[in-house]
Design a protein around this motif. Structure first.
Motif, short mmCIF file in Angstrom:
data_model
loop_
_atom_site.label_atom_id
_atom_site.label_comp_id
_atom_site.label_asym_id
_atom_site.label_seq_id
_atom_site.Cartn_x
_atom_site.Cartn_y
_atom_site.Cartn_z
N ARG A 50 0.84 -0.97 0.04
CA ARG A 50 0.02 0.00 0.10
C ARG A 50 0.91 1.25 0.05
NH1 ARG A 50 -3.99 1.39 4.75
NH2 ARG A 50 -2.50 1.64 5.99
N ASN A 51 1.90 1.31 0.74
CA ASN A 51 2.90 2.57 0.75
C ASN A 51 3.58 2.52 -0.49
OD1 ASN A 51 2.23 3.10 3.69
ND2 ASN A 51 3.74 1.83 4.27
N ASP A 52 3.84 1.82 -1.34
CA ASP A 52 4.34 1.64 -2.54
C ASP A 52 3.61 2.27 -3.48
OD1 ASP A 52 6.87 0.59 -1.37
OD2 ASP A 52 6.46 -1.26 -2.20
N LEU A 53 2.21 1.87 -3.42
CA LEU A 53 1.26 2.57 -4.38
C LEU A 53 0.91 3.90 -4.17
CD1 LEU A 53 -1.28 -0.67 -4.42
CD2 LEU A 53 0.29 0.29 -6.36
N ILE A 54 1.03 4.34 -2.83
CA ILE A 54 0.43 5.85 -2.52
C ILE A 54 1.11 6.73 -3.36
CG2 ILE A 54 0.58 7.48 -0.67
CD1 ILE A 54 -0.34 5.24 1.20
N PRO A 55 2.44 6.72 -3.76
CA PRO A 55 3.36 7.87 -4.35
C PRO A 55 2.69 7.79 -5.87
CG PRO A 55 4.73 6.78 -3.29
CD PRO A 55 3.60 5.98 -2.94
N SER A 70 -3.67 20.04 -0.08
CA SER A 70 -3.74 19.72 1.21
C SER A 70 -4.18 18.27 1.60
CB SER A 70 -4.84 20.42 1.95
OG SER A 70 -6.04 20.46 1.64
N THR A 71 -4.98 17.74 0.77
CA THR A 71 -5.54 16.37 0.85
C THR A 71 -4.30 15.52 0.52
OG1 THR A 71 -7.68 16.80 0.31
CG2 THR A 71 -6.98 14.74 0.22
N LEU A 72 -3.43 16.08 -0.62
CA LEU A 72 -2.38 15.44 -1.07
C LEU A 72 -1.01 15.13 -0.02
CD1 LEU A 72 -2.27 16.47 -4.69
CD2 LEU A 72 -3.06 14.32 -3.86
N THR A 73 -1.15 16.45 0.78
CA THR A 73 -0.10 16.55 1.72
C THR A 73 -0.23 15.49 2.76
OG1 THR A 73 0.49 18.81 0.95
CG2 THR A 73 1.08 17.98 3.13
N ALA A 74 -1.57 15.56 3.38
CA ALA A 74 -2.10 14.61 4.23
C ALA A 74 -1.93 13.11 4.16
CB ALA A 74 -3.69 14.95 4.66
N VAL A 75 -2.02 12.67 2.92
CA VAL A 75 -1.86 11.44 2.57
C VAL A 75 -0.36 11.27 2.71
CG1 VAL A 75 -1.73 9.65 0.59
CG2 VAL A 75 -3.60 11.21 0.98
N ILE A 76 0.46 12.08 1.92
CA ILE A 76 2.03 11.86 2.14
C ILE A 76 2.49 11.65 3.42
CG2 ILE A 76 4.14 13.02 1.50
CD1 ILE A 76 2.66 13.93 -1.13
N GLU A 77 2.09 12.75 4.40
CA GLU A 77 2.51 12.71 5.76
C GLU A 77 2.03 11.56 6.79
OE1 GLU A 77 0.89 16.55 7.24
OE2 GLU A 77 2.47 17.56 6.24
N ALA A 78 0.75 11.00 6.43
CA ALA A 78 0.27 9.92 6.88
C ALA A 78 1.01 8.80 6.64
CB ALA A 78 -1.18 9.53 6.71
N ARG A 79 1.54 8.60 5.24
CA ARG A 79 2.38 7.52 4.83
C ARG A 79 3.63 7.50 5.47
NH1 ARG A 79 6.27 6.95 0.92
NH2 ARG A 79 6.86 5.08 -0.02
N ALA A 80 4.38 8.72 5.60
CA ALA A 80 5.56 8.87 6.16
C ALA A 80 5.65 8.47 7.63
CB ALA A 80 6.18 10.28 5.93
N ASN A 101 -1.13 0.38 14.64
CA ASN A 101 -2.69 0.49 13.98
C ASN A 101 -3.13 1.92 13.86
OD1 ASN A 101 -4.54 -1.03 13.14
ND2 ASN A 101 -5.66 -1.24 15.17
N SER A 102 -2.77 2.74 14.80
CA SER A 102 -3.09 4.30 14.83
C SER A 102 -2.49 4.76 13.48
CB SER A 102 -2.60 5.05 15.97
OG SER A 102 -2.92 6.21 16.00
N ALA A 103 -1.22 4.61 13.33
CA ALA A 103 -0.57 5.18 11.95
C ALA A 103 -1.03 4.60 10.82
CB ALA A 103 1.13 4.75 12.03
N GLN A 104 -1.39 3.48 10.94
CA GLN A 104 -2.18 2.89 9.56
C GLN A 104 -3.40 3.21 9.38
OE1 GLN A 104 -0.23 1.33 7.23
NE2 GLN A 104 1.44 0.88 8.47
N SER A 105 -4.16 3.60 10.46
CA SER A 105 -5.50 4.30 10.38
C SER A 105 -5.42 5.49 9.91
CB SER A 105 -6.21 4.26 11.66
OG SER A 105 -6.54 2.79 12.31
N GLY A 106 -4.47 6.31 10.31
CA GLY A 106 -4.24 7.57 9.63
C GLY A 106 -4.24 7.61 8.22
N VAL A 107 -3.45 6.46 7.41
CA VAL A 107 -3.23 6.32 6.19
C VAL A 107 -4.47 6.16 5.54
CG1 VAL A 107 -2.31 5.13 4.37
CG2 VAL A 107 -0.95 5.86 6.35
N SER A 108 -5.14 5.14 6.03
CA SER A 108 -6.50 4.71 5.50
C SER A 108 -7.63 5.96 5.36
CB SER A 108 -7.31 3.59 6.28
OG SER A 108 -6.23 2.45 6.25
N LYS A 113 -10.34 10.49 2.18
CA LYS A 113 -10.49 11.48 1.79
C LYS A 113 -10.09 11.98 0.61
CE LYS A 113 -10.27 13.16 6.75
NZ LYS A 113 -9.21 13.77 7.46
N LEU A 114 -8.90 11.39 0.11
CA LEU A 114 -8.43 11.92 -1.10
C LEU A 114 -9.38 11.17 -2.23
CD1 LEU A 114 -6.23 12.48 -3.14
CD2 LEU A 114 -5.03 10.36 -2.91
#
Length: 196
Positions: A50-55, A70-80, A101-108, A113-114
């Protein structure tokens, strides 16, 4: 002399029996622990996919949706943030698993939103590469669910093995500890609100 040999033989049988029993308990725990580690590796592999697909997804959307920065930045920051958390499956604690689990939920959440914001771009929704990425992302989310389920299925026999009597006594002597399960993210019991 004969009586001494009989007593020595009985003691030897008891010692060999106790050794076999104790080593069997430990060896079973080690085997089950390896199953847990393998399952954890599968969980990490699914999240890495999933992290490889995000970029790629972000790059595709960026071309169409310049003002969704802002949405794109949120996705990138959550992935990081999610890729910054690593866990050793042999010493995993409930707190570490909750942070992961919390960090992965942030990505989801940021991905959701994206994808909702993408609804505003009919050309993007029709773009073949975007559709392929979206399908791969959906497939990956299913792989993550499967990997997490299999991790929990591997944890259960390990925990049962080290928590049942009299195995729990030896498990404590060996320093074996119960492993935590994946649990649903906070708020997962509520339906997702989608706004267009």
């Amino acid at each position: 002399m004969k009586k001494g040999l009989i007593i020595l033989g009985v003691v030897a049988v008891i010692v060999i029996g106790l050794y076999s029993w104790a080593s069997g308990i430990y060896n079973t725990a080690v085997t089950l622990d390896q199953d847990v580690k393998e399952s954890w590796g599968n969980v990490n592999t699914a999240y890495q996919r999933r992290n490889d697909l995000i970029p790629n997804l972000v790059s595709t959307v960026k071309g169409y949706a310049q003002h969704e920065q802002s949405t794109l930045t949120a996705v990138i920051e959550a992935r990081a943030k999610a890729t910054g958390i690593t866990i050793d499956p042999s010493n995993v604690t409930p707190e570490q698993l909750a942070a992961f689990n919390s960090a992965q939920s942030g990505v989801s959440s940021s991905l959701s939103k994206l994808l909702v914001s993408v609804e505003q771009y009919p050309n993007l929704k029709a773009d073949a590469s975007f559709m392929k990425l979206q399908d791969e992302l959906a497939s990956t989310e299913n792989q993550i669910l499967t990997a997490r389920t299999r991790f929990n299925e591997a944890v259960k026999p390990y925990n049962n093995n080290i928590n049942t009597f009299p195995r729990n006594i030896l498990a404590g002597m060996y320093g074996l500890k119960e492993k935590p399960y994946f649990e649903a993210s906070t708020g997962a019991d509520k339906p997702v609100e989608v706004k267009f």
